[in-house]
Each structure stands twice: as C-alpha cells, then as structure tokens.
Design an enzyme around this catalytic site. Structure first.
Site, PDB file in Angstrom:
ATOM      1  N   HIS A 173       0.821  -1.214   0.000  1.00 62.94           N
ATOM      2  CA  HIS A 173       0.000   0.000   0.000  1.00 62.94           C
ATOM      3  C   HIS A 173       0.857   1.267   0.000  1.00 62.94           C
ATOM      4  CE1 HIS A 173      -3.487   2.427   0.448  1.00 62.94           C
ATOM      5  NE2 HIS A 173      -4.228   1.575   1.121  1.00 62.94           N
ATOM      6  N   ASP A 395      -9.088  -7.294 -17.124  1.00 58.29           N
ATOM      7  CA  ASP A 395      -9.294  -8.085 -18.340  1.00 58.29           C
ATOM      8  C   ASP A 395      -7.972  -8.169 -19.091  1.00 58.29           C
ATOM      9  OD1 ASP A 395      -9.957  -9.268 -20.716  1.00 58.29           O
ATOM     10  OD2 ASP A 395     -11.614  -7.900 -21.203  1.00 58.29           O
TER      11      ASP A 395
END
Length: 462
Positions: A173, A395
C-alpha cells in the site's frame, strides 16, 4: 422478485496447492538509487500489503495460443519499466521514515502454482472467502505487517483442474492507493491483451508534492489517529473470540431506500455512501451491544483527495497515496438511539471536511507524531471499493474475472468493505457488504441491517 438483501455463503474447502515455480522479474534500475515516499504513503495504515484475488474461467481457444504464465510475465516485464518503483524495496531512514531503494537482484515475485480441484469446487465465487488464502503467496514465517525488505509486488497464478485459474496479488500500500493500483493493473492487463506496452496515463511519481511544511502546521485535531482509552466492550468482543466474516448482497433499490430514510428530514442531501455507512455503523454497534453508553465511537473512511488539490493539482498519472482519513464520532447512546438521518449527517460532514488544508495538516501531523501502531479503540473503518474499476481493469485478454477483490477480513475485524458486484456481466449497482462479527451477534446484525428494529421507518423486505 429478488430480495433487497441476500446473505451470501461460502465454502470452507481447504484448497490443496502445489507451488511449481517462483521467479523474480528484474527491472534495470541503477543500484543505490532512492525514491522519496510522502507521509501519506508512509502512514501506519499504509504499511500493509493489500491482497486481492481474480478468478478466470477456462478459455480453451485462448490457451492454445500462448501459455498464460508467458503472457502475464512478458506483460509484467514490460510494464515494470515505466512502473519501476515496484521493483524496489522499502527501508527505514531517519526517525523511522520509509523510502524506496534499489539494489542488486531485486524485483517483483511471480509464483506459479496448481491445484487438483476445479473452480466449481470452491463454492460461490461472487463473495470474498477466507478459504482462498492459499491462492495468495506468503513467505514461510512471514511477519504480520512487515513491508521492509519485502518484494513490493507478489503475484501468484494458480491453475485449476478445470482449466480455470486465479491471479492472487499482494501490492504494498505504500506504493499506491486503490486508484493507483487500478492504474497499474489496467496497464498490465492492456499490455497482456495487446502484446505491446500500453500505458495511459503515463505514470508519474511526484511524491514530493506532499512534502511536509517547514515548520509543520497541524491545524486540526486528527481524531482519526488518536489513541482512545479502550474501556468499552467493542474491541474485546471482536478480538477475544474469533469473529466470522459475513457478506451480504445489497441491491441498488435498498441503497436508495436507506438514502431516502437518511435524508427524510429534508435538511440536507447525502450520498448513498453517507447513508449506507451510517446504517452499517449503527447496525454493527447495535448488534455488538456496546457498553458503556457514553463511550465515544469512531467511524473512519478514506476520501480521495485528488479533486481537492489545487496548489498544485496532481498529474493524471500520479499513482501514489492521495487519500485522507475522514472521521465521524458519536457516543454509543447517541448512535443507537437517534434517527438514521443524524448519523448520516455525521458521516456527510466528516466526508465534506476533507479539504486541501486538512490533507496538508495530516501530512504535518504524521511528520510530527509519526504514529507507530494502528489504533482500534472504538473504531469501525469502512473501505469503499464500489467506485474502483476492478473488474474492467483486470481483463488480460480472457474476459472479465468471475470475482475480483479481497478475501479475508478476519485478521482486522474492525474493517468493513463495500465491494462492487462484478462477474462477467455489467454491474447493476448492487453492492456486496463484508463485515466481521462474533457468531453470537450475526442474527442481530441481520435484523438491524434489514431495518427490522423500530428506530427508523422500517419496511418488510422479504
């Protein structure tokens, strides 16, 4: 007609995993180079790895063209040239401040694994499941919250018996917030899909934008970071017994209904997030039966500060942490006994209170105080992922994932997630709520979530 709220159930199958290969993808970076991390990157809450999982069905036509590992590794190698900071490591400098540094034989970790079960054996793939923990690589004897000297990106590809597979990611993070992670993931996926490097927007580091002022000026109280005297039953009830993770599919219609209730007095206009955050906070505290009633509670949540920044504005390609923590406070008594509209107003005001001045004060507060531990006293933290394009971004050329998102909240049971419902179809605004509760409080929480108590204008939902 489908119910407005549906409890989701997941399989507890112990997934057998065999690690077949672990490799490092190296990026040519000058040794001994360092990169500055801002105090927003270096807040104690950012010193974690964010684990996410992506499931894909078998696509026989595609897999006959090129092996999945080659597609992913070639694309990752290309993307890591403009996103080279992911190849570095973190180390502490003066006063415990973190920086990125580069040395020999560093890089990101790519793990290849297989499992003898099929995707169908994993149960409902639309809901985050703690049983998927083996699909995300961890080092043996790895220390919790350790980020120093660790690979900043770890990816595990697990192939299943049916031909489907999962991609498990752990991203530090400190390198990026949620929007930054989506930017990186999109570039990796687009590069895999096209076979050539695609970066839009062009990534920029620019962490120096968030350097503290000299001298620092802490202009707000920053209750979100303060240590509370934890004399309530809340933390004890969650940490002394192993809580369970509960997930609920919440329709757009129910979210609208809660929003209408929250602004029923007509005095202010709130967002769906304001209303649902207030409703979940109240329901959770009621279900836990928190005592004493005069105990001060906190609801914290991150606000994207990018639109707030004018001096200077951030470039489009900035992928670092540009989040500010908003904090609403209330006594237990006020929270559970007053109308939803009052709680929604607290959330609304906390969200609107995030400004460029508040962000600068946060940076200076971290510079002066540099908190060393996460504070959980009286706190629920809501993490909103519903605005992330996580399904579209993932994707890689074989379609949208069946599921994209986190897996296990139980190590931090005072964190709640608002997730988008995804899958191969377009989202219709349905949200998935994931939250941790003691087993004894689950039924009560469901009743309050369904608005079956008499505090507000309830209605029959089933």
């Amino acid at each position: 007609m489908a119910p407005w709220i549906q409890e989701l159930h997941f399989s507890h199958l112990d997934i057998p995993i065999t690690i077949e290969n672990i490799s490092q993808i190296l990026t040519p970076v000058s040794n001994h180079e360092t990169l500055y991390l801002s105090n927003l990157d270096d807040m104690i809450g950012a010193r974690v790895f964010t684990p996410t999982i992506y499931f894909y069905r078998s696509n026989e036509w595609y897999f006959h063209q090129e092996p999945i590992m080659k597609v992913l590794s070639d694309a990752l190698r290309s993307v890591l040239v403009p996103y080279y900071p992911f190849s570095g490591r973190l180390r502490e400098t003066k006063n415990g401040k973190l920086e990125v540094f580069f040395g020999p034989d560093q890089g990101v970790l790519l793990v290849e694994a297989r499992s003898d079960v099929a995707l169908a054996d994993l149960g409902d793939l639309s809901v985050s499941n703690p049983a998927w923990i083996k699909l995300i690589y961890r080092f043996p004897n790895e220390e919790q919250y350790k980020v120093v000297d660790m690979p900043l990106l770890i990816a595990q590809v697990t192939k299943f018996r049916c031909g489907g597979f999962s991609l498990g990611l752990r991203i530090c993070h400190c390198l990026c917030d949620g929007l930054g992670a989506m930017q990186f993931l999109s570039a990796w996926a687009a590069t895999a899909k096209t076979g050539s490097l695609v970066i839009n927007p062009t990534p920029c580091w620019d962490r120096e934008t968030f350097r503290p002022r000299d001298p620092p000026k802490v202009e707000f109280s920053h209750t979100e970071f303060k240590r509370f005297n934890d004399c309530s039953s809340l933390t004890k009830s969650l940490w002394e017994v192993k809580p369970v993770q509960k997930c609920y599919r919440i329709s757009r219609e129910f979210q609208i209904h809660v929003k209408n209730l929250a602004q029923s007095d007509g005095n202010f206009s709130c967002t769906s997030f304001d209303a649902m955050a207030a409703h979940v906070w109240r329901s959770w505290v009621k279900a836990l039966d928190v005592k004493p009633l005069d105990y001060e509670l906190r609801l914290t949540f991150s606000v994207n500060a990018r639109p707030k920044l004018k001096n200077p504005s951030l470039k489009d390609g900035f992928y670092g942490n540009a989040l500010c923590v908003a904090c609403a406070t209330s006594t237990v008594q006020r929270l559970v006994n007053r109308q939803l509209s009052e709680t929604a107003r607290l959330v609304h005001e906390a969200r609107l209170g995030i400004s460029e001045e508040y962000l600068r004060s946060t940076i200076d507060y971290v510079e002066v105080s540099r908190p060393k531990r996460l504070e959980f006293g009286g706190k629920l933290t809501i993490t909103q992922w519903t605005r992330f394009s996580i399904y579209e971004s993932a994707d890689f050329g074989w379609g949208r994932p069946i599921y994209a998102g986190p897996i296990d909240l139980t190590p931090t049971p005072q964190v709640c997630l608002f997730l988008p419902e995804g899958g191969e179809a377009e989202s219709n605004g349905t949200m998935v709520l994931c939250i941790c509760l003691p087993e004894s409080a689950c039924n009560k929480f469901m009743e309050f979530l369904y608005l079956m108590d008499s505090t507000d204008n309830s209605m029959e939902l089933l």
